[in-house]
Scaffold this active site. Sequence first.
Site, short mmCIF file in Angstrom:
data_model
loop_
_atom_site.label_atom_id
_atom_site.label_comp_id
_atom_site.label_asym_id
_atom_site.label_seq_id
_atom_site.Cartn_x
_atom_site.Cartn_y
_atom_site.Cartn_z
N CYS A 15 45.13 14.63 5.86
CA CYS A 15 46.23 13.67 6.06
C CYS A 15 46.31 12.75 4.84
O CYS A 15 45.30 12.45 4.19
CB CYS A 15 45.98 12.84 7.32
SG CYS A 15 47.36 11.71 7.69
N ASP A 57 46.78 9.71 4.86
CA ASP A 57 46.23 8.40 5.22
C ASP A 57 45.18 7.92 4.22
O ASP A 57 44.23 8.63 3.92
CB ASP A 57 45.62 8.50 6.63
CG ASP A 57 45.33 7.14 7.24
OD1 ASP A 57 44.63 6.33 6.59
OD2 ASP A 57 45.82 6.87 8.35
N ARG A 72 42.86 5.98 4.44
CA ARG A 72 41.50 5.76 4.96
C ARG A 72 40.68 7.05 5.06
O ARG A 72 39.54 7.02 5.51
CB ARG A 72 41.59 5.08 6.33
CG ARG A 72 42.27 3.73 6.29
CD ARG A 72 42.67 3.27 7.67
NE ARG A 72 43.70 4.15 8.26
CZ ARG A 72 44.21 4.00 9.48
NH1 ARG A 72 43.78 3.01 10.24
NH2 ARG A 72 45.13 4.82 9.93
N HIS A 129 42.50 13.31 11.59
CA HIS A 129 41.69 12.13 11.91
C HIS A 129 42.20 11.47 13.18
O HIS A 129 43.41 11.46 13.44
CB HIS A 129 41.68 11.13 10.74
CG HIS A 129 43.02 10.55 10.44
ND1 HIS A 129 43.40 9.29 10.85
CD2 HIS A 129 44.10 11.05 9.80
CE1 HIS A 129 44.64 9.04 10.46
NE2 HIS A 129 45.09 10.10 9.82
N CYS A 156 45.66 9.06 14.20
CA CYS A 156 46.62 9.45 13.15
C CYS A 156 48.04 8.93 13.49
O CYS A 156 48.58 9.23 14.56
CB CYS A 156 46.65 10.96 13.00
SG CYS A 156 47.74 11.53 11.67
CO CO Z 1 47.07 10.63 9.65
#
Ligand code: CO
Length: 212
Positions: free
Chosen positions: A44, A46, A48, A100, A103
């Site tokens: 992803c 993302d 993080r 994750h 999400c």
């Molecule tokens: Co995500």
Amino acid sequence: MRILSYEKLLLENKAWAEEQQQSDPQFFTRLSQQQSPEFLWIGCSDSRVPADKITGTEPGEIFVHRNIANLVVNTDINMLSVLQYAVEVLKVKHVIVCGHYGCGGVKAAMNQHHYGIINHWLKNIKDVYRLHREEIDALPLEDDRVNMLTEINVREQVFNLAKTSIIQKAWKEDNRPHLHGWVYGLNDGIIKPVCEMEPGTKIDPLYEYDNL
Ligand code: CO
């Protein structure tokens, strides 16, 4: 003097390059000549979930493709190009799809809000949700429903990899790559393996090409 946020990135980069040079003088010369990563990571976007940091891998060890909610969409020329290059040229041994928990992409796909152009991308997750609606909606808490769809979504994307002629051809000719579906926990930093497919795994014959 005030340092602007992006200037800090450039300063940090300089410090990192010097440190790297000192601890391993051949580092940049070696890596500038070739890469031979063993892994392709589809994760992803993302911020993080940085692929190399959470797996302790160094530059040169992991080939990375990231998009919203780590999807393998068979019309996505970007993902397919990365996959083909990683499998056929770099000859990676493992392809990892890593989602994750928590999400935002998965969460957004579960409601009816109109987000604009991203709707088209999230529709792929809605399709996965629809196929598993009953077991997901049986959970009383929203967070649990999101996390269950996150795991199911990863399984589905691994299956999508196995449906591609790129993977089927490599399985047949070279007995690799091994496919993995993982989910990373934002709360504890731990990756949970949720599924895997060894080279040659039988899938629904409807998706198996017989003339590769
Ligand atoms: Co995500």
